[in-house]
Design a protein around this motif. Sequence first.
Motif, PDB file in Angstrom:
ATOM      1  N   LEU A 186       3.601   9.370  -4.698  1.00 19.12           N
ATOM      2  CA  LEU A 186       3.263  10.269  -5.795  1.00 19.12           C
ATOM      3  C   LEU A 186       2.770  11.793  -5.001  1.00 19.12           C
ATOM      4  CD1 LEU A 186       1.192   8.043  -7.872  1.00 19.12           C
ATOM      5  CD2 LEU A 186       3.520   8.183  -7.973  1.00 19.12           C
ATOM      6  N   ALA A 187       3.718  12.165  -4.188  1.00 17.78           N
ATOM      7  CA  ALA A 187       3.268  13.565  -3.637  1.00 17.78           C
ATOM      8  C   ALA A 187       3.398  14.613  -4.360  1.00 17.78           C
ATOM      9  CB  ALA A 187       4.283  13.726  -2.376  1.00 17.78           C
ATOM     10  N   GLU A 188       4.336  14.608  -5.565  1.00 15.30           N
ATOM     11  CA  GLU A 188       4.469  15.912  -6.537  1.00 15.30           C
ATOM     12  C   GLU A 188       3.242  15.727  -7.298  1.00 15.30           C
ATOM     13  OE1 GLU A 188       8.517  13.877  -5.121  1.00 15.30           O
ATOM     14  OE2 GLU A 188       6.477  13.160  -5.791  1.00 15.30           O
ATOM     15  N   LEU A 189       2.915  14.682  -7.644  1.00 15.45           N
ATOM     16  CA  LEU A 189       1.718  14.646  -8.659  1.00 15.45           C
ATOM     17  C   LEU A 189       0.399  14.931  -7.935  1.00 15.45           C
ATOM     18  CD1 LEU A 189       0.944  13.963 -11.387  1.00 15.45           C
ATOM     19  CD2 LEU A 189       0.537  11.685 -10.644  1.00 15.45           C
ATOM     20  N   ARG A 190       0.312  14.648  -6.744  1.00 17.04           N
ATOM     21  CA  ARG A 190      -0.984  14.813  -5.889  1.00 17.04           C
ATOM     22  C   ARG A 190      -1.077  16.481  -5.490  1.00 17.04           C
ATOM     23  NH1 ARG A 190      -0.912  12.992  -1.377  1.00 17.04           N
ATOM     24  NH2 ARG A 190       0.834  11.489  -1.440  1.00 17.04           N
ATOM     25  N   ARG A 222       0.679  -1.199  -0.210  1.00 15.58           N
ATOM     26  CA  ARG A 222       0.129  -0.025  -0.254  1.00 15.58           C
ATOM     27  C   ARG A 222       0.859   1.477  -0.044  1.00 15.58           C
ATOM     28  NH1 ARG A 222       1.935  -2.867   4.464  1.00 15.58           N
ATOM     29  NH2 ARG A 222       1.902  -1.847   6.387  1.00 15.58           N
ATOM     30  N   PRO A 223       0.222   2.394  -0.330  1.00 12.40           N
ATOM     31  CA  PRO A 223       1.157   3.618  -0.514  1.00 12.40           C
ATOM     32  C   PRO A 223       1.405   4.306   1.034  1.00 12.40           C
ATOM     33  CG  PRO A 223      -1.187   4.105  -1.296  1.00 12.40           C
ATOM     34  CD  PRO A 223      -0.873   2.690  -0.936  1.00 12.40           C
ATOM     35  N   THR A 224       2.293   4.960   0.953  1.00 11.66           N
ATOM     36  CA  THR A 224       2.647   5.837   2.269  1.00 11.66           C
ATOM     37  C   THR A 224       2.072   7.191   1.827  1.00 11.66           C
ATOM     38  OG1 THR A 224       4.690   6.690   1.682  1.00 11.66           O
ATOM     39  CG2 THR A 224       4.695   4.420   2.584  1.00 11.66           C
ATOM     40  N   GLY A 225       2.244   8.013   2.630  1.00 10.31           N
ATOM     41  CA  GLY A 225       1.825   9.615   2.582  1.00 10.31           C
ATOM     42  C   GLY A 225       2.780  10.146   1.338  1.00 10.31           C
ATOM     43  N   ARG A 226       3.907   9.756   1.296  1.00  6.15           N
ATOM     44  CA  ARG A 226       4.902  10.291   0.316  1.00  6.15           C
ATOM     45  C   ARG A 226       4.685   9.760  -1.103  1.00  6.15           C
ATOM     46  NH1 ARG A 226       9.619  12.488   1.753  1.00  6.15           N
ATOM     47  NH2 ARG A 226      10.721  11.329   0.360  1.00  6.15           N
ATOM     48  N   THR A 251      -6.545  11.553  -2.567  1.00  9.29           N
ATOM     49  CA  THR A 251      -5.481  11.883  -1.253  1.00  9.29           C
ATOM     50  C   THR A 251      -5.456  10.404  -0.669  1.00  9.29           C
ATOM     51  OG1 THR A 251      -7.331  12.418   0.105  1.00  9.29           O
ATOM     52  CG2 THR A 251      -6.083  14.245  -1.133  1.00  9.29           C
ATOM     53  N   ILE A 252      -4.210  10.374   0.213  1.00 10.33           N
ATOM     54  CA  ILE A 252      -3.955   9.109   0.963  1.00 10.33           C
ATOM     55  C   ILE A 252      -4.544   9.503   2.388  1.00 10.33           C
ATOM     56  CG2 ILE A 252      -2.093   7.556   1.810  1.00 10.33           C
ATOM     57  CD1 ILE A 252      -0.784   8.114  -0.713  1.00 10.33           C
ATOM     58  N   ASP A 253      -5.285   8.740   3.021  1.00  8.98           N
ATOM     59  CA  ASP A 253      -5.838   9.049   4.274  1.00  8.98           C
ATOM     60  C   ASP A 253      -4.542   9.006   5.402  1.00  8.98           C
ATOM     61  OD1 ASP A 253      -6.877   8.968   6.816  1.00  8.98           O
ATOM     62  OD2 ASP A 253      -8.557   7.586   6.299  1.00  8.98           O
ATOM     63  N   PRO A 254      -4.294   9.800   6.307  1.00 10.22           N
ATOM     64  CA  PRO A 254      -3.252   9.597   7.061  1.00 10.22           C
ATOM     65  C   PRO A 254      -3.393   8.815   8.149  1.00 10.22           C
ATOM     66  CG  PRO A 254      -4.579  11.828   7.603  1.00 10.22           C
ATOM     67  CD  PRO A 254      -5.165  11.203   6.195  1.00 10.22           C
ATOM     68  N   THR A 255      -4.598   8.238   8.546  1.00  8.77           N
ATOM     69  CA  THR A 255      -4.860   7.107   9.676  1.00  8.77           C
ATOM     70  C   THR A 255      -4.940   5.607   8.703  1.00  8.77           C
ATOM     71  OG1 THR A 255      -7.307   7.275   8.968  1.00  8.77           O
ATOM     72  CG2 THR A 255      -6.201   8.907  10.672  1.00  8.77           C
TER      73      THR A 255
END
Length: 283
Positions: A195-199, A189-193, A207-211
Amino acid sequence: MPVLLPPALELSLDVLRCPTCRTRDLHPDRGSLRCPAGHTFDIARHGYAGLLTGTRATSGDDAAMVQARDRFLATGRYAPIRQAAAHLAADSAPERGTVVDVGCGTGYYLAGVLDQLPGSRGVGLDTSVRALRVAARSHERAAAATWDVFRPFPMADGVADVVLDVFAPRNPAEFCRVLRPAGRLIVIRPTGRHLAELRGRVPAMVTIDPTKEQRLHRALDPHFEAVVTERVEYSIALVGPEALDLVRMTPSARHLSRTELHDDGLLPDRVTVSVLATAYKPR
């Protein structure tokens, strides 16, 4: 003319069960799969079994998403993720094992695992018939079938040595049921980082849920115990249409106009890939 039974599907028939009556074996019958009670399921000319019926039978990724994903994955940009899945699987699967990929998409990750396990066979499940057309051809030992992850799987108890879940929904109780006691569940599964530049540039990107990690732990904890977690993180340069395909392979593309999708200044030329890959054992 009846569709011939694909060799990979024939190789995996013993692990499948009729999705209607649940306990009956399936056998080939003139281009279909049939159980002793008479329930019949088509084998598509593209090579996958149509086990899912009803309103979800034609859902999932559309043709444009599948084509974009197939093109992007063919570049090898996500090869380290596939290698992580294969490494974790090889550490737990026997020489002649069974790998079940839930939400298999085009079969890219399943094929990578099977390459690492030359004596094993695989079964990919997905709701998208468009993705399964590719998955059914992804590997000579990979069978493919339509199925919804949230329903009880059309499989017997304790038949899988590895259950693979890469960027896909999860059904912990069913994962546990189909796994052998010594089997492994591999969740990527993805971390919060990721594709951060794309998002950051494309507001419509999911978005990626921080929880997310806490929710994953709560869902899996009654059934599984984590054995090992690997972090796969690296930066990639996006060449030509790769950034566009990276957007198009997700549902986010549906929320962008054609002008936005082709705006050269909108999409970044470099992004961070960041995922966690965990192997779990059944409790």
